[in-house]
Design an enzyme around this catalytic site. Structure first.
Site, PDB file in Angstrom:
ATOM      1  N   ARG A  55    -129.283  19.220  81.006  1.00 47.25           N
ATOM      2  CA  ARG A  55    -127.897  19.235  80.492  1.00 47.25           C
ATOM      3  C   ARG A  55    -128.059  18.997  79.105  1.00 47.25           C
ATOM      4  O   ARG A  55    -129.037  18.761  78.343  1.00 47.25           O
ATOM      5  CB  ARG A  55    -127.178  18.126  81.362  1.00 47.25           C
ATOM      6  CG  ARG A  55    -127.830  16.877  81.520  1.00 47.25           C
ATOM      7  CD  ARG A  55    -127.094  15.599  81.136  1.00 47.25           C
ATOM      8  NE  ARG A  55    -126.361  15.817  79.939  1.00 47.25           N
ATOM      9  CZ  ARG A  55    -126.652  15.385  78.809  1.00 47.25           C
ATOM     10  NH1 ARG A  55    -127.893  15.128  78.326  1.00 47.25           N
ATOM     11  NH2 ARG A  55    -125.873  15.536  77.697  1.00 47.25           N
ATOM     12  N   GLY A  56    -126.798  19.225  78.532  1.00 48.83           N
ATOM     13  CA  GLY A  56    -126.431  19.227  77.036  1.00 48.83           C
ATOM     14  C   GLY A  56    -126.478  20.556  76.602  1.00 48.83           C
ATOM     15  O   GLY A  56    -127.540  21.474  76.910  1.00 48.83           O
ATOM     16  N   ALA A  57    -125.554  21.104  75.799  1.00 52.51           N
ATOM     17  CA  ALA A  57    -125.364  22.431  75.595  1.00 52.51           C
ATOM     18  C   ALA A  57    -126.445  23.120  74.881  1.00 52.51           C
ATOM     19  O   ALA A  57    -126.898  24.451  75.361  1.00 52.51           O
ATOM     20  CB  ALA A  57    -123.906  22.497  74.731  1.00 52.51           C
ATOM     21  N   ARG A  89    -122.953  27.225  84.910  1.00 54.80           N
ATOM     22  CA  ARG A  89    -121.997  26.409  84.377  1.00 54.80           C
ATOM     23  C   ARG A  89    -121.260  27.126  83.483  1.00 54.80           C
ATOM     24  O   ARG A  89    -121.458  27.741  82.586  1.00 54.80           O
ATOM     25  CB  ARG A  89    -122.746  25.169  83.580  1.00 54.80           C
ATOM     26  CG  ARG A  89    -123.508  24.413  84.770  1.00 54.80           C
ATOM     27  CD  ARG A  89    -123.780  22.948  83.909  1.00 54.80           C
ATOM     28  NE  ARG A  89    -122.626  22.088  83.820  1.00 54.80           N
ATOM     29  CZ  ARG A  89    -122.544  20.684  83.170  1.00 54.80           C
ATOM     30  NH1 ARG A  89    -123.777  20.311  82.809  1.00 54.80           N
ATOM     31  NH2 ARG A  89    -121.572  20.115  83.501  1.00 54.80           N
ATOM     32  N   GLN A 187    -123.993   9.337  81.557  1.00 56.66           N
ATOM     33  CA  GLN A 187    -125.035   9.833  80.707  1.00 56.66           C
ATOM     34  C   GLN A 187    -125.159   9.009  79.522  1.00 56.66           C
ATOM     35  O   GLN A 187    -126.410   9.043  78.755  1.00 56.66           O
ATOM     36  CB  GLN A 187    -124.834  11.318  80.191  1.00 56.66           C
ATOM     37  CG  GLN A 187    -124.729  12.423  81.265  1.00 56.66           C
ATOM     38  CD  GLN A 187    -123.226  12.701  81.718  1.00 56.66           C
ATOM     39  OE1 GLN A 187    -122.551  11.855  81.843  1.00 56.66           O
ATOM     40  NE2 GLN A 187    -122.884  13.953  82.012  1.00 56.66           N
ATOM     41  N   ASP A 227    -119.508  21.001  73.488  1.00 58.71           N
ATOM     42  CA  ASP A 227    -119.970  22.037  74.704  1.00 58.71           C
ATOM     43  C   ASP A 227    -119.529  23.501  74.355  1.00 58.71           C
ATOM     44  O   ASP A 227    -120.241  24.389  74.232  1.00 58.71           O
ATOM     45  CB  ASP A 227    -119.812  21.810  75.993  1.00 58.71           C
ATOM     46  CG  ASP A 227    -120.608  20.457  76.509  1.00 58.71           C
ATOM     47  OD1 ASP A 227    -121.582  21.035  77.161  1.00 58.71           O
ATOM     48  OD2 ASP A 227    -120.503  19.528  76.273  1.00 58.71           O
ATOM     49  N   ASN A 237    -115.590  18.573  75.011  1.00 62.23           N
ATOM     50  CA  ASN A 237    -116.852  17.593  75.264  1.00 62.23           C
ATOM     51  C   ASN A 237    -116.687  16.829  76.668  1.00 62.23           C
ATOM     52  O   ASN A 237    -115.575  17.137  77.231  1.00 62.23           O
ATOM     53  CB  ASN A 237    -116.957  16.849  73.894  1.00 62.23           C
ATOM     54  CG  ASN A 237    -118.594  16.129  73.859  1.00 62.23           C
ATOM     55  OD1 ASN A 237    -119.569  16.597  74.116  1.00 62.23           O
ATOM     56  ND2 ASN A 237    -118.510  15.115  73.381  1.00 62.23           N
ATOM     57  N   LYS A 238    -117.667  16.165  76.840  1.00 65.21           N
ATOM     58  CA  LYS A 238    -117.597  15.401  78.062  1.00 65.21           C
ATOM     59  C   LYS A 238    -116.208  14.679  78.085  1.00 65.21           C
ATOM     60  O   LYS A 238    -115.954  14.212  77.289  1.00 65.21           O
ATOM     61  CB  LYS A 238    -118.738  14.483  78.069  1.00 65.21           C
ATOM     62  CG  LYS A 238    -119.101  13.487  79.240  1.00 65.21           C
ATOM     63  CD  LYS A 238    -119.344  14.441  80.392  1.00 65.21           C
ATOM     64  CE  LYS A 238    -120.154  15.480  80.235  1.00 65.21           C
ATOM     65  NZ  LYS A 238    -120.422  16.302  81.391  1.00 65.21           N
TER      66      LYS A 238
END
Length: 332
Positions: A55-57, A89, A187, A227, A237-238
């Site tokens: 995960r993470g762009a 995603r 996270q 992201d 973003n998250k």
């Protein structure tokens, strides 16, 4: 990144290619243990993106590049592979950027492994530059805040939001980091805090809902990742990022977004056009397989939120620190 594996500190990346397989740290297992998983089929790589093994762009982008590499090596339909990987995603722009990058290189007959490795290395190089530019913003005695994980795990190595912290720490600066837990998948607590612990950077985990409390008491700077960043500087973003940005503006705290240029989507005019991924309600109602919400109650689980550009002090990129009004200068 530094990682304690079987009692030894090793330098490891979040994702790489080795002996015909895509290798990666299973981020779902952290912080309890460092587990390395491998995949030989691009479909399994797409599923690893979907289920958040990775995960993470930027890491998603590198993983996607390696997935396309596998498809090419295995003789799969490249166009179908591109569609399948892009469908994993919907929000992170690096995923689409990486797939298109590989489609272009493969159409030119370039070596799949060489192209994917070059893409992953380019992410690392960009993060190093982000760290150099952002590290200059951090002063001795600063109290920083971040959200979710935009460290080495999310970016192949080094990090985006954590890159300035790594650089400042390496330069001998003394500072402290508030790490919001980042519900529902935690996270911040399980990944960012783990990375800072490995690096020896002073920090504390805080509940998401206490961010305003600590900002009011005194935070010198907030640095988050992204992201997808729209052409006007709005960014996704998250979930939980937007409220921090609003609070930062209220208390005159500089709010920076650290991201490579590949995260900018100049085809998306504003943040209102960014597709926000909704994930399973079980991520909210259950913890480690045990339901904690009353049976019969539903849950809403947007994975990201959108923050308007007016709340952003600057974007820390590999090409320098840019105001929202300046990002058109780096359009690729």
């Amino acid at each position: 990144m530094k990682a304690n594996i079987n009692g030894r500190t090793e330098d490891i990346r979040a994702v790489w290619f080795e002996d015909g397989k895509v290798m990666m740290i299973d981020q779902r297992e952290l912080p309890d243990k460092v587990t390395i998983v491998s995949f030989k089929d691009y479909r399994d790589v797409a599923e690893a993106i979907r289920n958040m093994t990775t995960r993470g762009a930027p890491s998603i982008g590198a993983t996607a590049a390696y997935g396309m590499c596998l498809a090419a090596i295995n003789g799969d339909d490249i166009e179908q592979a591109a569609k399948d990987i892009k469908a994993a995603r919907p929000t992170a722009n690096d995923l689409f950027y990486a797939v298109d990058y590989m489609l272009d290189d493969l159409s030119k007959g370039k070596d799949p492994i060489g192209s994917a490795d070059a893409y992953a290395q380019s992410m690392v190089d960009k993060c190093i530059k982000i760290g150099e530019y952002g590290g200059e913003l951090i002063k001795d005695g600063y109290r920083l805040m971040t959200h979710c994980n935009a460290g080495a795990l999310a970016t192949v190595d080094v990090g985006t939001a954590l890159a300035p912290m790594r650089k400042a720490h390496g330069d001998g600066k003394d500072f402290f980091v508030y790490v919001s837990e980042t519900r529902p998948r935690l996270q911040g607590m399980q990944l960012t805090a783990w990375e800072l612990l490995q690096e020896g950077i002073d920090h504390a985990i805080i509940p998401d809902g206490s961010s305003g409390h600590f900002i009011r008491k005194g935070v010198d700077m907030i640095i988050v990742g992204a992201d997808r960043i729209a052409a006007n500087g709005d960014f996704a973003n998250k979930i939980g990022t937007f409220e921090k940005a609003v609070l930062a503006k209220e208390f005159n705290v500089p709010f920076y977004v650290a991201a490579p240029i590949s995260t900018f989507d100049f085809n998306t005019k504003t943040g209102e056009d960014i597709i926000i991924e909704d994930r399973s309600e079980e991520e909210v109602t259950m913890v480690k397989g045990v339901r904690i919400a009353p049976i019969g109650c539903k849950a809403l689980n947007p994975s990201f939120d959108m923050t308007p550009a007016r709340y952003v002090t600057g974007f820390i990129t590999e090409k320098g620190i840019l105001k929202p009004s300046e990002i058109s200068k780096v359009r690729e």
